[in-house]
Motif scaffolding. Structure first.
Motif, PDB file in Angstrom:
ATOM      1  N   LEU A  50      26.858  33.984  28.571  1.00  0.00           N
ATOM      2  CA  LEU A  50      27.802  33.748  29.663  1.00  0.00           C
ATOM      3  C   LEU A  50      27.117  33.664  31.023  1.00  0.00           C
ATOM      4  O   LEU A  50      27.786  33.533  32.043  1.00  0.00           O
ATOM      5  N   TYR A  73      36.344  33.552  27.873  1.00  0.00           N
ATOM      6  CA  TYR A  73      35.703  34.829  27.596  1.00  0.00           C
ATOM      7  C   TYR A  73      36.764  35.914  27.454  1.00  0.00           C
ATOM      8  O   TYR A  73      37.662  36.034  28.282  1.00  0.00           O
ATOM      9  N   PHE A  84      46.025  48.558  37.304  1.00  0.00           N
ATOM     10  CA  PHE A  84      46.025  47.429  38.236  1.00  0.00           C
ATOM     11  C   PHE A  84      47.415  46.809  38.318  1.00  0.00           C
ATOM     12  O   PHE A  84      47.998  46.457  37.303  1.00  0.00           O
ATOM     13  N   LEU A  97      41.173  29.225  36.854  1.00  0.00           N
ATOM     14  CA  LEU A  97      40.514  29.109  38.156  1.00  0.00           C
ATOM     15  C   LEU A  97      39.327  28.153  38.133  1.00  0.00           C
ATOM     16  O   LEU A  97      39.052  27.460  39.110  1.00  0.00           O
TER      17      LEU A  97
ATOM     18  N   LEU B  40      41.830  48.450  45.023  1.00  0.00           N
ATOM     19  CA  LEU B  40      41.772  48.082  43.610  1.00  0.00           C
ATOM     20  C   LEU B  40      40.351  47.897  43.113  1.00  0.00           C
ATOM     21  O   LEU B  40      40.057  48.101  41.942  1.00  0.00           O
ATOM     22  N   ARG B  42      37.994  49.748  44.005  1.00  0.00           N
ATOM     23  CA  ARG B  42      37.369  51.064  44.188  1.00  0.00           C
ATOM     24  C   ARG B  42      36.332  51.011  45.317  1.00  0.00           C
ATOM     25  O   ARG B  42      35.250  51.589  45.212  1.00  0.00           O
ATOM     26  N   ASN B 164      43.694  33.072  45.315  1.00  0.00           N
ATOM     27  CA  ASN B 164      43.529  33.067  43.855  1.00  0.00           C
ATOM     28  C   ASN B 164      42.152  33.546  43.425  1.00  0.00           C
ATOM     29  O   ASN B 164      42.004  34.232  42.414  1.00  0.00           O
ATOM     30  N   ARG B 165      41.148  33.183  44.201  1.00  0.00           N
ATOM     31  CA  ARG B 165      39.795  33.629  43.875  1.00  0.00           C
ATOM     32  C   ARG B 165      39.623  35.110  44.148  1.00  0.00           C
ATOM     33  O   ARG B 165      38.967  35.828  43.393  1.00  0.00           O
ATOM     34  N   PHE B 167      41.980  37.330  43.979  1.00  0.00           N
ATOM     35  CA  PHE B 167      42.643  38.014  42.860  1.00  0.00           C
ATOM     36  C   PHE B 167      41.695  38.096  41.658  1.00  0.00           C
ATOM     37  O   PHE B 167      41.539  39.149  41.040  1.00  0.00           O
ATOM     38  N   ALA B 168      41.036  36.974  41.344  1.00  0.00           N
ATOM     39  CA  ALA B 168      40.176  36.920  40.159  1.00  0.00           C
ATOM     40  C   ALA B 168      39.023  37.914  40.261  1.00  0.00           C
ATOM     41  O   ALA B 168      38.743  38.631  39.300  1.00  0.00           O
ATOM     42  N   THR B 170      38.936  40.563  42.019  1.00  0.00           N
ATOM     43  CA  THR B 170      39.443  41.925  42.106  1.00  0.00           C
ATOM     44  C   THR B 170      39.860  42.428  40.725  1.00  0.00           C
ATOM     45  O   THR B 170      39.553  43.546  40.338  1.00  0.00           O
ATOM     46  N   PHE B 171      40.541  41.579  39.963  1.00  0.00           N
ATOM     47  CA  PHE B 171      41.060  42.015  38.671  1.00  0.00           C
ATOM     48  C   PHE B 171      39.947  42.136  37.627  1.00  0.00           C
ATOM     49  O   PHE B 171      39.899  43.093  36.858  1.00  0.00           O
ATOM     50  N   ASP B 172      39.057  41.161  37.562  1.00  0.00           N
ATOM     51  CA  ASP B 172      38.053  41.166  36.504  1.00  0.00           C
ATOM     52  C   ASP B 172      36.862  40.325  36.934  1.00  0.00           C
ATOM     53  O   ASP B 172      36.807  39.118  36.687  1.00  0.00           O
ATOM     54  N   SER B 174      33.728  40.252  35.931  1.00  0.00           N
ATOM     55  CA  SER B 174      32.836  39.637  34.949  1.00  0.00           C
ATOM     56  C   SER B 174      33.466  38.406  34.303  1.00  0.00           C
ATOM     57  O   SER B 174      32.768  37.434  34.014  1.00  0.00           O
ATOM     58  N   PHE B 175      34.788  38.423  34.121  1.00  0.00           N
ATOM     59  CA  PHE B 175      35.434  37.206  33.599  1.00  0.00           C
ATOM     60  C   PHE B 175      35.275  36.068  34.603  1.00  0.00           C
ATOM     61  O   PHE B 175      34.938  34.939  34.234  1.00  0.00           O
ATOM     62  N   ALA B 177      32.968  35.655  36.844  1.00  0.00           N
ATOM     63  CA  ALA B 177      31.576  35.176  36.862  1.00  0.00           C
ATOM     64  C   ALA B 177      31.271  34.369  35.603  1.00  0.00           C
ATOM     65  O   ALA B 177      30.623  33.320  35.662  1.00  0.00           O
ATOM     66  N   ALA B 178      31.758  34.857  34.446  1.00  0.00           N
ATOM     67  CA  ALA B 178      31.464  34.184  33.173  1.00  0.00           C
ATOM     68  C   ALA B 178      32.058  32.786  33.141  1.00  0.00           C
ATOM     69  O   ALA B 178      31.515  31.887  32.507  1.00  0.00           O
ATOM     70  N   THR B 179      33.195  32.585  33.816  1.00  0.00           N
ATOM     71  CA  THR B 179      33.818  31.268  33.782  1.00  0.00           C
ATOM     72  C   THR B 179      33.430  30.433  34.996  1.00  0.00           C
ATOM     73  O   THR B 179      34.092  29.457  35.327  1.00  0.00           O
ATOM     74  N   LEU B 181      32.771  31.291  38.425  1.00  0.00           N
ATOM     75  CA  LEU B 181      33.056  31.550  39.838  1.00  0.00           C
ATOM     76  C   LEU B 181      31.835  32.223  40.480  1.00  0.00           C
ATOM     77  O   LEU B 181      31.203  33.077  39.885  1.00  0.00           O
TER      78      LEU B 181
END
Lengths: 236, 284
Positions: A50, A73, A84, A97, B40, B42, B164-165, B167-168, B170-172, B174-175, B177-179, B181
Motif C-alpha cells: 500500500l 484497503y 468517533f 476520495l 478527534l 488526539r 472531505n480530505r 474528514f478522511a 481525521t477518521f482513518d 492510513s486508509f 494514505a493507502a488510497t 491521499l
C-alpha cells in the motif's frame, strides 16, 4: 502483465529483518491469502504493497492500469475509531476520495456509487446511523463498502475477520469471495487457514524467508503447507 | 431588563467594543472548526503547545519593538507547528515530550526577553495580558481587526474546500494514505490553520486559555451528536454563542474577557454532558 509484482522484498520493522526474498505476482482476478506466524511480516508486507512503508529492500511494482489510488484497503480496526462521531454514509463516501481529483466535493456519480456499494454490502439501511454504535460485523461491512469506493480492481484486507464471531466471520468470507467472483483481485492476511484454502486461488506463506508461493492446491500438498496445517489441527 | 439593554447599547456605541465582539466571534468560530479535528486526532495538546510558543514569539516581538507583532508571531508559530508534526514522524523524542519541551522553552525565553527589554514600565501587566488576554481584546487597532477578519475568512475557506480530505485524515489516516491521499500535506495544512487560529485567539483569551476555545465546543457537542458534519456545524454555532455571551457578560460585569468566555464554555460543557446523560448515549 500482472497487476502487482513484489520483487525480492526484504521485510522488517525497527531495523530488524523478519522476511527476505519475498517475490510473487498477482494477476487480475486472483485471490491471494497471506499466511504465517505472528511477527513473520504479514502486516509489513501489506504496508509495503500500500506504499505506507518502504520495504528494506526489493520493489513493489504496479502494472496493468493499477495505480496507488486504485487499491481498496480494509485495515485492522483501531480503537481510535470507536468513539468517533461519524455516520455510516460519511465513512462510505470518504472511500471515493481518490476519485475526485482536484475537486473539493464529491460528484453525483460518486454519491450514487457509494449508495450502490452500501446496498451491495447490505448496510444501506444504516446510512444515517453512527458508526461507533454498530456491531462489529456491521462495522466491518461499512469499512468494506468504503474500500469498494476506492477501487474496482484490487482489495487489500488485513485480517478482515479479527474479532468477529464465527457466523459473522463466515458471512464476511462469502462476501469477499463474491467480490472476487465479480472481478476484484483480493490480497488478504489471515489466520484462518481453513477459509484460506477453501476460497483462495494462491497462498503466500511467510517465515524467515518467503516459505511458499503457489496455488492453494499445491500448498496443501507441500511439506510446509502440511506441517502448518497439522499444527493448526487440520490434517490435509 | 431595559437597564441591561440600555447599558449594552450604550457600550456598543464604542468602536472598540464592536471590534472586540467581531474579532471574538470570528476567532471562536475558527477555533471550534479546528477543535473537532484536533480532539478527534488526539492532538488537543498541540493547540496548547503552540499557544505557549506564540507567547515566546510575542516576547521576541516586544523586544524588537515591532508595532505589528503578528507579522513575526504568526510565522514563528507556524514554523513550530511544522517542526512539531515533522518530529511526530521520526520519533527520537516522543511527540508529547517534544511539545512540552517547546512550550516551556518558549515561555522562558519570551518572559526573559520581555524583562531584558521592557516596552513599558508595567512588565507584569504586559505579561498578564499576553497570558490571559484581559485588556488586549479591548485595545484592538482597525488594522488588527481587518487582519483578524482576513485570516478568519481564510481559515474557514480552507476548511470548507478541504472538508472531505480533512474528514478522511481525521477518521482513518492510513486508509487515506493507502488510497493515494497526500496525508503529510494535509496534516501540515491542519497544523498551519491551528497556528493561525492560536495566534488570533491570543488577543481574545491570552495564550494560557487559547486551548479552551479549541477543545470545549467539540467536546461539548460530541456528548450529544454522533455525525461528523453535525458535530462541526453545531460546535461552530455553540462556540459563536458562547463567545458572544462571554464578551457581553464581561462588559456588563466588568470581569476579564478571556476568563469569562472560558467559564461560559465550561458551563456549556457541563450542560451538554448532562444532556448527553439524559439522552442515554454511551460515553467515550
Amino acid at each position: 502483465m500482472p497487476q502487482l509484482i513484489c520483487d525480492r522484498l526484504t521485510l522488517g520493522y525497527e531495523g530488524r529483518i523478519v522476511s527476505t526474498g519475498v517475490s510473487f505476482e498477482v494477476d487480475a482476478g486472483d485471490y491471494v491469502c497471506i499466511l504465517g506466524e505472528n511477527g513473520s511480516g504479514k502486516s509489513t508486507l501489506i504496508k509495503a504493497i500500500l506504499n505506507l512503508k518502504v520495504p528494506m529492500a526489493g520493489k513493489v511494482i504496479l502494472g496493468e492500469g493499477l495505480s496507488r489510488a486504485g487499491i481498496g484497503y480494509l485495515p485492522q480496526q483501531t480503537a481510535a475509531q470507536r468513539d468517533f462521531p461519524a455516520s455510516v454514509w460519511e465513512i462510505v463516501i470518504s472511500g471515493s476520495l481518490n476519485r475526485i481529483g482536484r475537486r473539493p466535493f464529491f460528484s453525483h456519480a460518486q454519491r450514487k456509487q457509494a449508495q450502490e456499494n452500501m446496498r451491495r454490502l447490505q448496510v444501506d439501511s444504516l446510512a444515517r446511523r453512527c458508526f461507533a454504535e454498530l456491531s462489529g460485523g456491521q462495522q466491518h461491512r461499512v469499512l468494506l463498502a468504503r474500500a469498494l469506493g476506492a477501487t474496482d480492481r484490487m482489495l487489500v484486507l488485513d485480517e478482515p475477520a479479527s474479532g468477529l464471531d464465527p457466523q459473522i466471520t463466515d458471512e464476511m468470507y462469502s462476501l469477499i469471495k463474491d467480490l472476487n467472483r465479480s472481478g476484484l483481485s483480493i490480497i488478504m492476511v489471515s489466520h484462518d487457514t481453513q477459509a484460506a484454502l477453501r476460497d483462495a486461488s494462491h497462498i503466500l506463506h511467510l517465515g524467515n524467508t518467503s516459505l511458499f508461493w503457489g496455488t492453494a492446491r499445491d500448498y496443501e500438498r507441500s511439506d510446509i503447507g502440511r506441517a502448518y496445517l497439522s499444527r493448526k489441527g487440520m490434517e490435509a | 431588563m431595559n437597564g441591561i439593554f440600555g447599558t449594552l447599547s450604550h457600550y456598543f456605541t464604542f468602536p472598540f467594543v464592536r471590534y472586540a465582539l467581531i474579532v471574538g466571534v470570528l476567532v471562536a468560530l475558527c477555533a471550534s472548526l479546528l477543535g473537532v479535528v484536533l480532539v478527534l486526532k488526539r492532538y488537543s495538546h498541540i493547540g496548547d503547545g503552540l499557544a505557549h510558543v506564540a507567547f515566546g514569539a510575542m516576547g521576541v516581538a516586544t523586544a524588537l519593538r515591532l508595532t505589528n507583532q503578528t507579522v513575526l508571531v504568526l510565522p514563528l508559530t507556524m514554523a513550530s507547528a511544522v517542526v512539531l508534526l515533522w518530529n511526530g514522524q521520526h520519533t527520537k523524542i516522543k511527540g508529547d515530550a517534544a511539545i512540552a519541551m517547546m512550550s516551556v522553552s518558549a515561555m522562558a525565553i519570551g518572559y526573559l526577553l520581555i524583562n531584558l527589554s521592557p516596552a513599558s514600565s508595567n512588565i507584569s501587566g504586559d505579561v498578564c495580558t499576553t497570558l490571559f488576554g484581559s485588556t488586549s481584546i479591548l485595545t484592538l487597532t482597525p488594522t488588527k481587526v481587518w487582519l483578524s477578519v482576513g485570516l478568519s475568512l481564510l481559515v474557514v475557506a480552507v476548511f470548507v474546500l478541504f472538508y472531505n480530505r480533512i474528514f478522511a485524515i481525521t477518521f482513518d489516516e492510513s486508509f487515506a494514505a493507502a488510497t493515494g491521499l497526500n496525508t503529510r500535506f494535509y496534516n501540515m495544512l491542519v497544523a498551519m490553520i491551528v497556528a493561525t487560529v492560536v495566534v488570533l485567539a491570543m488577543d481574545l483569551v491570552g495564550s494560557l486559555l487559547t486551548s479552551a476555545l479549541i477543545i470545549f465546543p467539540a467536546l461539548s457537542i460530541m456528548r450529544v451528536l454522533r455525525s461528523f458534519k453535525a458535530v462541526v456545524v453545531a460546535s461552530v454555532v455553540l462556540s459563536v454563542f458562547c463567545a458572544a455571551l462571554g464578551i457581553t457578560l464581561s462588559i456588563l460585569l466588568g470581569t476579564p474577557v478571556g476568563a469569562t468566555i472560558v467559564v461560559v464554555y465550561i458551563a456549556s460543557f457541563i450542560l451538554f454532558s448532562l444532556g448527553g446523560l439524559a439522552l442515554g448515549r454511551r460515553r467515550a
